[in-house]
Design a protein around this motif. Structure first.
Motif, PDB file in Angstrom:
ATOM      1  N   ASP A 278      51.007  46.121  38.645  1.00  0.00           N
ATOM      2  CA  ASP A 278      49.602  46.208  38.270  1.00  0.00           C
ATOM      3  C   ASP A 278      49.023  47.569  38.639  1.00  0.00           C
ATOM      4  O   ASP A 278      48.179  48.116  37.923  1.00  0.00           O
ATOM      5  CB  ASP A 278      48.794  45.102  38.959  1.00  0.00           C
ATOM      6  CG  ASP A 278      49.096  43.716  38.405  1.00  0.00           C
ATOM      7  OD1 ASP A 278      49.661  43.628  37.300  1.00  0.00           O
ATOM      8  OD2 ASP A 278      48.760  42.723  39.087  1.00  0.00           O
ATOM      9  N   ALA A 279      49.493  48.113  39.764  1.00  0.00           N
ATOM     10  CA  ALA A 279      48.988  49.419  40.218  1.00  0.00           C
ATOM     11  C   ALA A 279      49.375  50.519  39.246  1.00  0.00           C
ATOM     12  O   ALA A 279      48.558  51.380  38.881  1.00  0.00           O
ATOM     13  CB  ALA A 279      49.513  49.729  41.613  1.00  0.00           C
ATOM     14  N   ASP A 280      50.635  50.515  38.787  1.00  0.00           N
ATOM     15  CA  ASP A 280      51.078  51.537  37.834  1.00  0.00           C
ATOM     16  C   ASP A 280      50.368  51.370  36.492  1.00  0.00           C
ATOM     17  O   ASP A 280      50.009  52.359  35.841  1.00  0.00           O
ATOM     18  CB  ASP A 280      52.592  51.468  37.633  1.00  0.00           C
ATOM     19  CG  ASP A 280      53.364  52.070  38.792  1.00  0.00           C
ATOM     20  OD1 ASP A 280      52.815  52.955  39.473  1.00  0.00           O
ATOM     21  OD2 ASP A 280      54.504  51.648  39.031  1.00  0.00           O
ATOM     22  N   LYS A 281      50.181  50.126  36.075  1.00  0.00           N
ATOM     23  CA  LYS A 281      49.452  49.878  34.831  1.00  0.00           C
ATOM     24  C   LYS A 281      48.035  50.424  34.929  1.00  0.00           C
ATOM     25  O   LYS A 281      47.511  51.032  33.994  1.00  0.00           O
ATOM     26  CB  LYS A 281      49.433  48.375  34.536  1.00  0.00           C
ATOM     27  CG  LYS A 281      48.749  48.010  33.229  1.00  0.00           C
ATOM     28  CD  LYS A 281      48.846  46.504  32.972  1.00  0.00           C
ATOM     29  CE  LYS A 281      48.115  46.106  31.694  1.00  0.00           C
ATOM     30  NZ  LYS A 281      48.201  44.644  31.451  1.00  0.00           N
ATOM     31  N   LYS A 282      47.409  50.239  36.091  1.00  0.00           N
ATOM     32  CA  LYS A 282      46.044  50.733  36.286  1.00  0.00           C
ATOM     33  C   LYS A 282      45.981  52.260  36.240  1.00  0.00           C
ATOM     34  O   LYS A 282      45.032  52.837  35.708  1.00  0.00           O
ATOM     35  CB  LYS A 282      45.494  50.233  37.621  1.00  0.00           C
ATOM     36  CG  LYS A 282      44.018  50.566  37.850  1.00  0.00           C
ATOM     37  CD  LYS A 282      43.520  49.947  39.135  1.00  0.00           C
ATOM     38  CE  LYS A 282      42.008  50.149  39.290  1.00  0.00           C
ATOM     39  NZ  LYS A 282      41.614  51.566  39.334  1.00  0.00           N
ATOM     40  N   VAL A 283      47.021  52.923  36.759  1.00  0.00           N
ATOM     41  CA  VAL A 283      47.062  54.393  36.703  1.00  0.00           C
ATOM     42  C   VAL A 283      46.957  54.856  35.256  1.00  0.00           C
ATOM     43  O   VAL A 283      46.157  55.729  34.902  1.00  0.00           O
ATOM     44  CB  VAL A 283      48.359  54.939  37.331  1.00  0.00           C
ATOM     45  CG1 VAL A 283      48.503  56.428  37.044  1.00  0.00           C
ATOM     46  CG2 VAL A 283      48.348  54.703  38.832  1.00  0.00           C
ATOM     47  N   TRP A 284      47.779  54.269  34.392  1.00  0.00           N
ATOM     48  CA  TRP A 284      47.806  54.676  32.999  1.00  0.00           C
ATOM     49  C   TRP A 284      46.502  54.354  32.280  1.00  0.00           C
ATOM     50  O   TRP A 284      45.950  55.211  31.583  1.00  0.00           O
ATOM     51  CB  TRP A 284      48.973  54.002  32.269  1.00  0.00           C
ATOM     52  CG  TRP A 284      50.295  54.567  32.634  1.00  0.00           C
ATOM     53  CD1 TRP A 284      51.283  53.973  33.355  1.00  0.00           C
ATOM     54  CD2 TRP A 284      50.763  55.879  32.324  1.00  0.00           C
ATOM     55  NE1 TRP A 284      52.344  54.816  33.502  1.00  0.00           N
ATOM     56  CE2 TRP A 284      52.056  55.996  32.884  1.00  0.00           C
ATOM     57  CE3 TRP A 284      50.221  56.962  31.635  1.00  0.00           C
ATOM     58  CZ2 TRP A 284      52.820  57.151  32.767  1.00  0.00           C
ATOM     59  CZ3 TRP A 284      50.981  58.113  31.507  1.00  0.00           C
ATOM     60  CH2 TRP A 284      52.258  58.205  32.074  1.00  0.00           C
ATOM     61  N   ILE A 285      46.028  53.143  32.463  1.00  0.00           N
ATOM     62  CA  ILE A 285      44.810  52.741  31.748  1.00  0.00           C
ATOM     63  C   ILE A 285      43.607  53.539  32.234  1.00  0.00           C
ATOM     64  O   ILE A 285      42.776  53.964  31.433  1.00  0.00           O
ATOM     65  CB  ILE A 285      44.581  51.224  31.881  1.00  0.00           C
ATOM     66  CG1 ILE A 285      45.669  50.473  31.107  1.00  0.00           C
ATOM     67  CG2 ILE A 285      43.198  50.833  31.373  1.00  0.00           C
ATOM     68  CD1 ILE A 285      45.565  48.963  31.165  1.00  0.00           C
ATOM     69  N   ASP A 286      43.535  53.793  33.525  1.00  0.00           N
ATOM     70  CA  ASP A 286      42.424  54.614  34.052  1.00  0.00           C
ATOM     71  C   ASP A 286      42.492  56.033  33.488  1.00  0.00           C
ATOM     72  O   ASP A 286      41.465  56.600  33.079  1.00  0.00           O
ATOM     73  CB  ASP A 286      42.475  54.668  35.582  1.00  0.00           C
ATOM     74  CG  ASP A 286      41.987  53.393  36.242  1.00  0.00           C
ATOM     75  OD1 ASP A 286      41.488  52.497  35.512  1.00  0.00           O
ATOM     76  OD2 ASP A 286      42.107  53.275  37.474  1.00  0.00           O
ATOM     77  N   ALA A 287      43.689  56.619  33.472  1.00  0.00           N
ATOM     78  CA  ALA A 287      43.830  57.990  32.963  1.00  0.00           C
ATOM     79  C   ALA A 287      43.473  58.056  31.479  1.00  0.00           C
ATOM     80  O   ALA A 287      42.769  58.976  31.030  1.00  0.00           O
ATOM     81  CB  ALA A 287      45.243  58.491  33.194  1.00  0.00           C
ATOM     82  N   LEU A 288      43.953  57.084  30.706  1.00  0.00           N
ATOM     83  CA  LEU A 288      43.678  57.082  29.269  1.00  0.00           C
ATOM     84  C   LEU A 288      42.208  56.793  28.978  1.00  0.00           C
ATOM     85  O   LEU A 288      41.638  57.342  28.028  1.00  0.00           O
ATOM     86  CB  LEU A 288      44.576  56.054  28.573  1.00  0.00           C
ATOM     87  CG  LEU A 288      46.071  56.400  28.591  1.00  0.00           C
ATOM     88  CD1 LEU A 288      46.900  55.209  28.132  1.00  0.00           C
ATOM     89  CD2 LEU A 288      46.357  57.624  27.726  1.00  0.00           C
TER      90      LEU A 288
END
Length: 337
Positions: A278-288
């Motif tokens: 979930d943490a890695d998914k959040k990195v991507w979605i936050d950046a995008l």
């Protein structure tokens, strides 16, 4: 009817950006052990994988996204690389094989959806982790500057008279947007799609020289892939497939305005491997999400004629599931899946 048609055609469209994080991971500050940019610092170690050759729509989208994230200080050291093959399914297989690897993501679109069926890929998009849908883009019908076809009506007349003798090129495998566009166009003007002489190229980077060199009579792809050559006078756009005229091609008619009742829209998005945290998914979605909100991205949308279609996470997952089913159904009708 139009709403139904638009849904079908969006289904039948492509272009996808593979994003892979480097060895240090998608972290804003690895010294603090953070997996995301919650501290406001730029993310580091991001890599964007493009599943076809340089120069196409996926490649353009990925490199534009990378530049915007750099310029807006959303991420630093963003790398873009290409892993072409089999309509994008080589990259898709790589993404699925990297199960649990939150350092990787892939640029994708409708083309990869269709290719996963027509290439009999063991890997499917339903196995990936959907991150975000970025854009939609109208298609274009293009010919080289010395083509005998001056209008879309000229082309359609000749095509109807000899559908097998007039080759159309597309920058996607059968089942992708550049394949579904001429199939839908043929059906609309009264040509049996099974009679269409379609030549598949692996991305716009391969399609472009084929159109310029006269290896195909016309090309069908996202209009953004041809803008430089159109402006240079090497190509002519006979029609665009949007509902309304495109600002970047103000003098070009839509298919509808030319008397052809068809609207066709492609889309592009980003997915990650299955099983990421979930943490890695959040990195991507936050950046995008930050990228999408930036002035730099808005300027690129206007410059390239892209339609903003940004959705993330579960919303994109639902959309992707619907697209996957609709494309599979359409390809079965054509005997391709």
């Amino acid at each position: 009817m139009m709403a139904t048609r638009r849904k079908l055609l969006v289904v039948g469209v492509a272009a996808a950006t593979a994003l892979a994080l480097g060895a240090c991971g998608a972290t804003a500050d690895k010294n603090e052990g953070s997996s995301g940019g919650g501290d406001g610092k730029p993310a580091t170690g991001l890599r964007l994988m493009v599943p076809n050759t340089p120069g196409g729509g996926y490649d353009t989208t990925a490199r534009t996204a990378a530049k915007v994230m750099e310029d807006a200080k959303i991420a630093t050291g963003v790398q873009v690389f290409n892993l072409p093959g089999a309509g994008g399914t080589v990259g898709l297989q790589r993404t699925v094989n990297e199960k649990g690897n939150g350092k990787l993501a892939m640029q994708m679109g409708l083309g990869v959806v269709g290719a996963s069926y027509t290439s009999k890929s063991k890997a499917t998009l339903t196995q990936t982790t959907p991150l975000a849908k970025l854009i939609e883009e109208a298609g274009a019908i293009v010919v080289p500057k010395d083509s005998p076809y001056k209008t879309i009506q000229d082309l359609v007349t000749a095509w109807k008279a000899n559908p097998k003798g007039i080759a159309v090129g597309g920058g996607s495998s059968p089942g992708g947007p550049d394949h579904l566009l001429p199939m839908q166009l043929a059906k609309t003007v009264g040509i049996d799609p099974r009679q269409v002489n379609f030549v598949s190229y692996d991305g716009g980077g391969e399609l472009l020289p084929a159109v310029l060199g006269g290896k195909v009579a016309f090309g069908a792809s996202g209009f953004g892939e041809f803008l430089d050559q159109v402006e240079a006078g090497q190509l002519r756009v006979l029609a665009v497939t949007s509902e309304a005229p495109i600002d970047a091609l103000k003098d070009v008619p839509t298919l509808k305005s030319a008397g052809i009742d068809l609207v066709f829209t492609n889309w592009r998005g980003i997915v990650a491997p299955p099983g990421i945290s979930d943490a890695d998914k959040k990195v991507w979605i936050d950046a995008l999400t930050k990228m999408h909100e930036s002035d730099q991205w808005k300027a690129e949308l206007a410059k390239r004629g892209w339609t903003d279609a940004f959705v993330t996470g579960d919303q994109f997952a639902t959309f992707l599931t619907e697209q996957d089913k609709s494309v599979a159904d359409l390809l079965k009708q054509l005997g391709l899946a």
